[in-house]
Design a protein around this motif. Structure first.
Motif, mmCIF file in Angstrom:
data_model
loop_
_atom_site.group_PDB
_atom_site.id
_atom_site.type_symbol
_atom_site.label_atom_id
_atom_site.label_comp_id
_atom_site.label_asym_id
_atom_site.label_seq_id
_atom_site.Cartn_x
_atom_site.Cartn_y
_atom_site.Cartn_z
ATOM 1 N N VAL A 1 -24.906 -43.734 -68.147
ATOM 2 C CA VAL A 1 -23.520 -43.781 -67.666
ATOM 3 C C VAL A 1 -23.333 -43.008 -66.360
ATOM 4 C CG1 VAL A 1 -22.451 -44.237 -69.905
ATOM 5 C CG2 VAL A 1 -22.885 -41.866 -69.221
ATOM 6 N N LYS A 2 -24.320 -42.141 -66.038
ATOM 7 C CA LYS A 2 -24.180 -41.361 -64.799
ATOM 8 C C LYS A 2 -25.560 -41.084 -64.205
ATOM 9 C CE LYS A 2 -21.714 -37.478 -65.155
ATOM 10 N NZ LYS A 2 -21.345 -36.100 -65.012
ATOM 11 N N HIS B 1 -25.211 -42.723 -72.493
ATOM 12 C CA HIS B 1 -23.937 -42.954 -73.175
ATOM 13 C C HIS B 1 -23.757 -41.969 -74.330
ATOM 14 C CE1 HIS B 1 -20.645 -45.369 -74.793
ATOM 15 N NE2 HIS B 1 -21.218 -45.245 -75.985
ATOM 16 N N GLY C 1 -33.981 -48.263 -60.385
ATOM 17 C CA GLY C 1 -32.818 -49.029 -60.837
ATOM 18 C C GLY C 1 -33.277 -50.440 -61.153
ATOM 19 N N ASP D 1 -31.457 -52.123 -63.452
ATOM 20 C CA ASP D 1 -30.302 -52.325 -64.324
ATOM 21 C C ASP D 1 -29.461 -53.520 -63.908
ATOM 22 O OD1 ASP D 1 -29.850 -50.759 -62.080
ATOM 23 O OD2 ASP D 1 -28.384 -49.437 -63.008
ATOM 24 N N SER E 1 -25.916 -53.084 -60.936
ATOM 25 C CA SER E 1 -26.631 -51.801 -60.980
ATOM 26 C C SER E 1 -25.821 -50.521 -60.702
ATOM 27 C CB SER E 1 -27.789 -51.877 -59.977
ATOM 28 O OG SER E 1 -28.456 -50.643 -59.906
ATOM 29 N N LEU E 2 -25.754 -49.682 -61.735
ATOM 30 C CA LEU E 2 -25.144 -48.355 -61.589
ATOM 31 C C LEU E 2 -26.005 -47.475 -60.675
ATOM 32 C CD1 LEU E 2 -23.576 -46.183 -64.252
ATOM 33 C CD2 LEU E 2 -25.741 -45.339 -63.381
ATOM 34 N N CYS E 3 -27.324 -47.619 -60.798
ATOM 35 C CA CYS E 3 -28.230 -46.797 -59.967
ATOM 36 C C CYS E 3 -28.027 -47.107 -58.489
ATOM 37 C CB CYS E 3 -29.688 -47.081 -60.353
ATOM 38 S SG CYS E 3 -30.065 -46.598 -62.029
ATOM 39 N N ARG E 4 -27.863 -48.394 -58.185
ATOM 40 C CA ARG E 4 -27.661 -48.792 -56.781
ATOM 41 C C ARG E 4 -26.386 -48.142 -56.243
ATOM 42 N NH1 ARG E 4 -27.035 -54.572 -57.222
ATOM 43 N NH2 ARG E 4 -24.803 -54.167 -57.289
ATOM 44 N N GLN E 5 -25.336 -48.161 -57.057
ATOM 45 C CA GLN E 5 -24.073 -47.551 -56.608
ATOM 46 C C GLN E 5 -24.229 -46.055 -56.433
ATOM 47 O OE1 GLN E 5 -21.020 -48.837 -59.381
ATOM 48 N NE2 GLN E 5 -21.796 -50.932 -59.193
ATOM 49 N N ALA E 6 -24.935 -45.417 -57.393
ATOM 50 C CA ALA E 6 -25.116 -43.959 -57.317
ATOM 51 C C ALA E 6 -25.875 -43.572 -56.053
ATOM 52 C CB ALA E 6 -25.857 -43.465 -58.558
#
Ligand SMILES: Cc1cc2nc3c(=O)[nH]c(=O)nc-3n(C[C@H](O)[C@H](O)[C@H](O)COP(=O)(O)OP(=O)(O)OC[C@H]3O[C@@H](n4cnc5c(N)ncnc54)[C@H](O)[C@@H]3O)c2cc1C
Length: 422
Positions: free
Chosen positions: A138-139, A152, A164, A166, A170-175
């Motif tokens: 989640v983070k 989670h 990433g 995912d 992708s959450l990793c890409r955004q992070a």
């Protein structure tokens, strides 16, 4: 319990699992944090993937191929039938693997067998991959020397490099602050598999139709997988038909090619879209598979690209290990990103042009495509180059894409390759 890893992979789809095993082959301790793999929409992944020689070599090098092969079928020929109804109808084309001195172009592999086979290898005693089942990461917090991942369920892990894998959101890409370019097509693909009465003779058949291609790909025995591209409303309508009605339209489309249609598996609809990340690595995060690029399911390129990502990342990380560098450093991620750019960009462009030439209502575009197909049919060397380039692009290379790649990669990571070259 160890909570720090050299590398952590987020996402347990085929690209993520392959990346985790490839990085372990490069000598890393790897965390793979993922929920059970599901296709879009939360249903089990009923897709199959036609995988070419480099991808098969990768799976062999990861020691996964034997268990996957028994569920898969070789593709020894590709038949293209012009069903566009245009004035200039292209001749039926058959490319055979024998023409380019291969036993098969590749293998059609069910995604479920592929992910199960890779998980089995990762679970073996002595594996350097630790599988951590979670509802999801989640983070991802990027620090100076490591990334902290929070699940989670509230567990935290750190790693010098995060992969990433995912998927497209992708959450990793955004992070990592990596932007994307994305686009859509007014088309959707129905994916399913079916039994049939006549043998497929290991030929994949593509009917080129005005709404997009309708492609059957051989499975083991008297069965084939189907990717049927249609306008989105028509795809939804067809997928919602009851089985006898769907069987009737399928038999009509196949014009008797595979005989009577038997059992049909569940149908899933995938809207066609494209996406490319502005970089494939930044801020300790490397992107593999659909987290970095999404490509329509035409010409069987998507997962082949994702597996080449995994193999290339393993090379870059092995080089860093040999040089005793930080595996998540900007130098490693820049090298990875640069090595993947031409392959990804050229695949996206080729698939886009092919798809748009089919759905274009313009006569000259059909004419050009028809002439292109005639040229391919008649010109032997051109045909060989076109087919070879589709299978093993010159712009992409990595140790694990070759036979004996595991040994080459391990030597690379230990610095042996560098010393012998010196
Ligand atoms: C109809 C169809 C046919 C296709 N045929 C072919 C073919 O013949 N040949 C070919 O090469 N390619 C083909 N493709 C493309 C191929 O299916 C995809 O490239 C491939 O499945 C992508 O794999 P992936 O692992 O990158 O992503 P995904 O399969 O999307 O997996 C991503 C994973 O990440 C997980 N995840 C997401 N968010 C998180 C999070 N926050 N934390 C942890 N985990 C997370 C998800 O649960 C999922 O398991 C086809 C595609 C379609 C639609």
């Amino acid at each position: 319990m160890n909570t720090h890893f050299t590398a952590a992979v987020v996402g347990g789809g085929p690209a993520g699992l392959a990346a985790a095993l490839a990085l372990s082959a490069a000598g890393c301790d790897v965390l793979l944090a993922a929920p059970p793999h599901r296709a879009h929409g939360g249903a089990p992944d009923n897709r199959t993937a036609a995988l070419f020689a480099g991808s098969i070599a990768l799976l062999k090098n990861l020691d996964a191929w034997e268990r996957i092969a028994s569920h898969s079928a070789p593709i020894t020929g590709i038949r293209i039938i012009d069903d566009t109804g245009g004035l200039l109808r292209a001749p039926e084309l058959v490319f055979t693997a024998a023409e380019i001195d291969l036993d098969a172009f590749g293998w059609n592999v069910p995604n479920s067998a592929l992910t199960a086979g890779l998980i089995e290898v990762a679970q073996r005693t002595g594996s350097r991959v630790r599988l951590h089942s979670t509802a999801g990461i989640v983070k991802a917090e990027i620090g100076a020397s490591a990334v902290t991942l929070t699940t989670h369920e509230g567990a935290t892990f750190t790693a010098g490099l995060v992969v990433g894998a995912d998927g497209r959101g992708s959450l990793c890409r955004q992070a990592a602050g990596i932007g994307t370019r994305s686009w859509t097509y007014a088309q959707s693909a129905i994916a399913t598999s079916f039994q049939h009465g006549r043998p497929h003779r290991n030929l994949s058949t593509e009917f080129h139709r005005p709404a997009g291609p309708f492609t059957t790909v051989p499975l083991k025995g008297l069965a084939s997988s189907l990717v049927w591209v249609e306008r989105p409303d028509e795809a939804q309508r067809l997928a919602a038909l009851d089985e006898p009605a769907f069987r009737a339209v399928l038999e009509e489309r196949l014009t008797g090619l595979l005989g009577p249609v038997g059992e049909i598996t569940s149908r899933a609809v995938f809207p066609l879209s494209g996406l490319t990340a502005e970089a494939f690595g930044r801020n300790r995060v490397a992107l593999v598979g659909e987290a970095g690029h999404v490509i329509p399911p035409i010409g069987a390129q998507g997962l082949n690209l994702g597996l080449r990502d995994a193999a290339t990342l393993a090379d870059c990380v092995a080089d860093a290990r040999a040089a005793e560098q930080d595996v998540g450093s900007a130098a490693v991620l820049d090298a990875y990103s640069a090595r993947r750019r031409i392959d990804v960009t050229s695949r996206i462009a080729t698939v886009d042009v092919l798809n748009r030439s089919l759905i274009s209502a313009l006569g000259p575009v059909h004419l050009a495509r028809g002439l292109g197909l005639v040229a391919l049919k008649t010109l032997g060397p051109l045909r060989r180059i076109a087919v070879r380039e589709g299978l093993a692009p010159a712009s992409a290379d990595a140790d694990l894409l070759h036979p004996d790649g595991a040994r080459r990669l391990s030597e690379r990571a230990s610095g042996a390759a560098r010393h012998s070259a010196a």
